[in-house]
Write an enzyme that holds these catalytic residues in place. Structure first.
Site, PDB file in Angstrom:
ATOM      1  CB  THR A  12      -1.245   0.375   1.618  1.00 15.02           C
ATOM      2  OG1 THR A  12      -1.499  -0.809   0.832  1.00 15.02           O
ATOM      3  CG2 THR A  12      -1.303   1.759   0.891  1.00 15.02           C
ATOM      4  CB  SER A  55       2.959  -8.304   1.224  1.00 16.83           C
ATOM      5  OG  SER A  55       1.626  -8.160   1.961  1.00 16.83           O
TER       6      SER A  55
HETATM    7  N1  ASP Z   1      -3.193  -4.980   1.319  1.00 18.55           N
HETATM    8  C1  ASP Z   1      -1.751  -4.213   1.542  1.00 18.55           C
HETATM    9  C2  ASP Z   1      -0.782  -4.881   1.149  1.00 18.55           C
HETATM   10  O1  ASP Z   1      -0.444  -5.909   2.014  1.00 18.55           O
HETATM   11  C3  ASP Z   1      -2.107  -3.882   2.084  1.00 18.55           C
HETATM   12  C4  ASP Z   1      -0.792  -3.059   2.815  1.00 18.55           C
HETATM   13  O2  ASP Z   1       0.470  -2.786   1.998  1.00 18.55           O
HETATM   14  O3  ASP Z   1      -1.029  -2.539   3.980  1.00 18.55           O
HETATM   15  O4  ASP Z   1       0.487  -5.546  -0.330  1.00 18.55           O
END
Ligand code: ASP
Length: 323
Positions: A12, A55
């Protein structure tokens, strides 16, 4: 001036919210690369994009690539620290994997964000600056891989994502953070006592993770028995107990030589062989189940994956998980 290597992997912190649909997603270019922060007054930053992935798309292969990239850099050029930007969903797993496998005293710090780069209250740039402060701090040396988010410094071993959306999501249950970041500096109030390190070249084993529940029976274990499997981690109930119907199926896997590591689905405390009933910790220990030392399930899975590259000896594995 200190030099810090900054590796971007995605998450994110490097995503954008689409103004029409509200969907948060990776952009064609990483905004952290195209809009560099005003960081160079503080520390000499050398940035590189290793991945541009959400991720949940990280696998053990990407973790291994990251490990090799960091090892190459720290052996080739004199650098004072490393910062990795990462999605928060699996950040604790990559952090713990690097903690287990990279043997260095220079600070390695992971950070991320809960709000993407164009959202109001985006926490990415602030977290990134905090992470750079920690990575260039003398006091962060020798403390293992650290996670810096929301002004707090956590160990890779104890930190976990505890909230789906709150910026204060990263916590170390039972232990708390080991330090904090303020506008004026970086302050540590604890030092980790144990550091576990296993330099490895590859990850060639298949290790799975199961969570126990009331009424769990033999079916899922029987299905696993038909799959390629080198090790299994179970998030057991309470102090380390399983429903009785799982025991014969578990026993079958152990007789086949599959190491089974037990952690608790409770997020505080450690598993122990306390209970003497059918499926209780005492019976599981006698069967040869390995009791872990307080790691959560995903981290115990990574540790077993790494440990199996070093040994398949039951006693050695037991020793590794007792630390
Ligand atoms: N869904 C996102 C990820 O893990 C959440 C984040 O980065 O805060 O890539």
């Amino acid at each position: 001036m200190k030099t810090v290597y900054l590796f971007h992997t995605g998450g994110t912190i490097s995503m954008k919210e689409d103004e029409k649909t509200g969907a948060v997603q990776p952009d064609s270019t990483n905004p952290l690369i195209s809009k560099p922060l005003q960081l160079n007054r503080m520390v000499n930053v050398i940035a590189e994009q290793v991945f541009h992935l959400p991720s949940p798309h990280m696998t053990q292969n990407e973790m291994l690539i990251l490990m090799n990239t960091i090892n190459e850099k720290i052996n080739e050029v004199p650098i004072d620290g490393v910062v990795i930007t990462h999605g928060t969903d699996t950040l604790e797993e990559t952090a713990y994997f690097l903690d287990l496998t990279i043997n260095t005293d220079i600070p390695i710090v992971l950070t991320g964000a809960m709000r993407s780069s164009n959202e109001i209250g985006s926490d990415g740039p602030y977290n990134l600056i905090s992470a750079l402060k920690v990575a260039s701090s003398e006091d962060a040396k020798g403390k293992g891989v650290l996670v810096v988010m929301n002004d707090e410094i956590h160990t890779a071993e104890n930190v976990t994502k505890t909230h789906t959306s709150n910026v204060a999501t990263f916590q170390s249950p039972q232990y708390g953070p080991i330090g904090l970041v303020t506008k004026r500096g970086v302050f540590f109030h604890h030092t980790p006592t144990v550091r576990d390190n296993y330099p490895i070249q590859q990850l060639s084993k298949q290790v799975m993770l199961l969570k126990a529940y009331a009424g769990m029976d033999e079916h899922i274990f029987n299905a696993l028995d038909k799959m390629p499997l080198n090790g299994l981690v179970i998030e057991a109930l309470g102090q380390g107990n399983l429903p009785p119907k799982t025991v014969p199926a578990l026993q079958k896997l152990i007789y086949k030589g599959i190491p089974i590591v037990l952690v608790s689905r409770c997020f505080n405390g450690i598993v122990q062989d306390v209970y003497g009933y059918e499926g209780g910790g005492k019976q599981l220990k006698e069967l040869g189940v390995i009791f872990s030392n307080g790691l959560n399930g995903p981290k115990a899975r990574l540790k077993l994956l790494v440990a199996l590259e070093v040994t398949t000896d039951y006693n050695q594995l037991q020793e590794m998980f007792a630390r």
